[in-house]
Scaffold this motif. Structure first.
Motif: not given
Length: 761
Positions: A198-204, A224-227
């Motif tokens: 959920g850090d917006g960078v790592t491919d989840d 919450e976070g950016t995935y």
């Protein structure tokens, strides 16, 4: 959730009393040294604080204590490792929980945090508890987040600091504390438990797929976070978004359990982006035939290129529907109309092409074409930049040669022009709130059965629905409201058009349109215009009116029935004919105008409700039915209900056939046209020739070409009042306008007759 209880998994390592041969001074892996007979550790059976415990002397810089059993680490499961320890003698060390992460094939998983926070021992005999939590997810409170690669661990503790000190350690505990992280222990699967960062960078992506696979009927939670999702992600479980996702344009988020726009808005955090991604999923997901907007209002600040939202598709032919919401246009320079001027050549023998187009690369597909000899609603359907050619949506009527054309590119809220073909696509119960900033919908260049049902097209700047080719084939527009942005303007100032079509089989049913320049411009055949109300008046005394419905083409085979034609008229023209002079064919034919309400007020006397506008000579009426209509003018009479606009050419009245104009009612209309026309003629002075004048009531001011009957309504008498039983013969096409019939009697007679005359044979 507790795997020790639900699945019987043993997390707790054995007590020290059971022997030290399973406790390693290394990483705990097979073959590492144990504390059995090591000389630096011993079991103490009766400590005052711990009972049985391990006494350990620190001899290494980092003194390790690891359980050699493989403690399983399961997705979604969180383990707390706890140790109670006290210093006995010697230098005081620091202590922390630590472990060794093992993956598939018993290989060490590098790059992970493998120890918890350090706690310093400051006093002898004081019991200190240290703990750390290990699990797959990067969550608050997790000291060692190991992700999905680590399958098990060897857990224990580390002693750090000076050597020589002696400590005692109570039995180490490993407990399942997953319930601490779950708000619903049964119904929720958290993507973080499967490695999502959920850090917006790592491919989840893999974590989302793993969580979905493990859900098994439970809800998947995205906290919450950016995935960031780097691949197309398909979720077969119900999903709830507290955080948002981001992904490349060409990758899709396919939500099969809660496929609706509110969920996509929650997922992407941006309404317009969410609409595009939901449409992308709709076109690529066989599990759903429709997208429910859930009553949401979507704010849009730039045209939505519907094909660009689905880069893997250039055509589509399976039924899909978008329904139940509002698209609300916000102010932005992205809506500004672009206008281009370029020189090009036109050859009527190749009627759909412009050739030698200067700067053809600058001219957008979908632009409106304007110029000398260009009819209404002709668009750039496609272009060939290499050949400097443009393909048109319809031919030009009088543009042979080379001239400068203007290309006007309106901006559309939803633009489908990027699809080569789009079929069976519909929209229902949607308001397109254009706010006078843009047009509403531009159709694909080809396709069939686009439908718009129970929708509002509100205040489009230029156009409501535009067809730039044959993407309107079989188009269905039902129960819609078209609300003009030009209501405050007088009729001559208006330029907007609710919709146009070029292909055949259009159905316009039970719609309402207010004060556009035109309601509809239909360029194909076999159309049905039924039960609509379109009105276009203003309050200017003796004001002009524009056409509400424009039908382009000679043989139309169309029906216009049960409409309310309010302060406008029906125009029938052939302005898309590249060779407009009649040479062969049917000419103006196969039109039925039946049971409509025609109403006007404060219009100029020359206004008419049905107008035929020929381009080119030699055209005639060849199959026209006008029956059961109600013609009414208020606040001033008009001359007649129908007329021919001779701006370009007239009709050849010598060739009219199959014209039925009867059963209509007239109020406030001077000429009550009919064909056949029944007249009562009273001849008060005996004459051998009686002149039967229709008084302008033959439709379109046509010629009197036939006489069906003559019936005497009283005795025919000579000048001396002698009764005669006589039969006349009729001479048709008499008088200066050839609209009279002359009845020829054997002798001079007077009396009253009923005459049925007609404009066709």
């Amino acid at each position: 959730m507790n795997k020790a209880i639900t699945d019987g998994i043993v997390f707790m390592p054995p007590a020290f009393v059971n022997g030290l041969d399973v406790w390693s001074s290394g990483d705990g892996t097979p073959g590492s040294d144990t504390y059995a007979a090591s000389g630096s550790a011993a079991f103490v059976p009766a400590d005052a604080d711990f009972g049985g415990c391990l006494e350990l002397q620190k001899t290494n810089a980092t003194q390790k204590l690891r359980y050699m059993g493989q403690t399983p680490l399961l997705p979604g499961c969180y383990l707390q490792i706890t140790a109670r320890i006290k210093a006995v003698s010697g230098p005081l060390p620091s202590v922390r929980i630590a472990g060794w992460a093992g993956g598939a094939g018993d290989v060490h998983v590098a790059g992970l945090t493998e120890q918890g926070p350090a706690v310093a021992l400051t006093n002898y005999g004081t019991v200190v508890e240290v703990s750390a939590i290990v699990g797959t997810g990067h969550r608050d409170g997790v000291d060692m987040p190991w992700g999905a690669s680590a399958l098990y661990g060897h857990f224990g503790l580390n002693l750090e600091g000076p050597n020589g000190g002696v400590v005692r350690v109570d039995d180490i505990r490993i407990e399942d504390v997953t319930s601490v992280f779950l708000r619903d222990m049964v119904g929720v699967v958290d993507v973080r438990d499967y490695g999502a960062r959920g850090d917006g960078v790592t491919d989840d992506w893999a974590a989302f797929e793993a969580a979905d696979n493990a859900a098994n009927g439970r809800k998947v939670l995205v906290p919450e976070g950016t995935y960031f999702l780097g691949e197309t992600t398909s979720m077969n479980s119900e999903i709830e978004f507290e955080g948002t996702v981001s992904m490349p344009t060409d990758k899709m988020l396919l939500l099969t359990k809660n496929f609706d726009l509110p969920t996509y808005i929650a997922a992407f955090g941006d309404e317009a982006l969410a609409f595009r991604k939901a449409f992308q999923a709709l076109i690529n997901n066989s599990d759903h035939e429709s997208l429910d907007m859930g009553g949401r209002k979507v704010s849009v600040s730039a045209p939505i290129d519907m094909q660009a939202a689905v880069p893997n598709r250039t055509s589509y032919a399976t039924r899909r529907v978008i329904r139940n919401g509002q698209l609300d246009v916000k102010d932005s320079p992205a809506w500004d109309t672009d206008t281009f001027t370029s020189q090009a050549s036109y050859d009527p023998n190749d009627p759909y092409k412009l050739t030698n187009v200067v700067n053809v690369a600058n001219i957008p597909v979908g632009a409106l074409v304007q110029g000398s000899g260009v009819g209404r609603e002709i668009y750039v359907r496609s272009k060939n930049e290499g050949a400097a050619e443009i393909t048109l949506s319809a031919p030009l009527h009088d543009a042979a040669g080379t001239q400068s054309f203007t290309f006007v590119d309106f901006k559309y809220l939803l633009d489908f022009k990027g699809f080569s073909s789009l079929q069976k696509f519909g929209m229902e119960d949607i308001e397109f709130q254009c706010n006078s900033r843009c047009s509403a919908i531009r159709l694909a260049p080809s396709g069939a059965t686009f439908s718009l049902t129970n929708c509002f097209v509100s205040r489009p700047k230029d156009r409501g629905i535009t067809s730039i080719g044959t993407g309107c084939q079989g188009m269905l527009i039902d129960g819609c409201q078209f609300l003009s942005a030009e209501e405050s303007l007088t009729v001559p100032e208006r330029a907007s058009i609710a919709l146009n079509a070029n292909a055949n089989d259009i159905k316009l049913r039970h719609n309402r349109a207010t004060r556009f320049h035109h309601f509809a411009v239909l360029g194909g055949d076999n159309n049905m215009v039924l039960g609509n109300h379109f009105f276009q008046g203003d309050s200017v005394p003796n004001g002009t009116r524009s056409a509400g419905l424009v039908v382009i083409g000679t043989y139309t085979s169309s029906t216009i029935a049960e409409n309310y034609v309010d302060n406008c008229y029906i125009e029938w023209t052939n302005e898309h004919d590249p060779s407009p002079d009649f040479t062969t064919g049917f000419s103006f034919s196969a039109m039925s105008i039946t049971d409509n309400i025609f109403l006007s007020g404060e219009v100029a006397p020359w206004f008419s409700y049905i107008v035929i506008r020929p381009y080119g000579s030699g055209h005639f009426l060849n199959g026209l039915t006008v029956t059961g209509n109600k013609f009414r003018s208020i606040n001033g009479y008009i001359d007649r209900a129908e007329r021919v606009d001779t701006s370009h050419a007239g009709l050849d009245y010598n060739r009219c056939v199959h014209v039925v104009f009867e059963g209509n009612t007239y109020h406030g209309v001077s000429a009550k046209s009919a064909n056949p026309l029944r007249l009562r003629h009273s001849q008060n002075t005996a004459a051998q020739t009686w002149v039967i004048d229709p008084g302008g009531e033959l439709p379109f001011g046509a010629k009197a070409r036939g006489c069906d009957s003559v019936m005497a309504l009283d005795a025919l008498r000579t000048g001396g009042e002698a009764i005669r039983y006589a039969t006349p013969y009729a001479l048709v096409q008499q008088g200066a306008q050839q609209d009279q019939i002359h009845l020829k009697w054997p002798e001079a007679l007077k009396g009253t007759v009923s005459v049925i005359m007609r404009i066709d044979k």
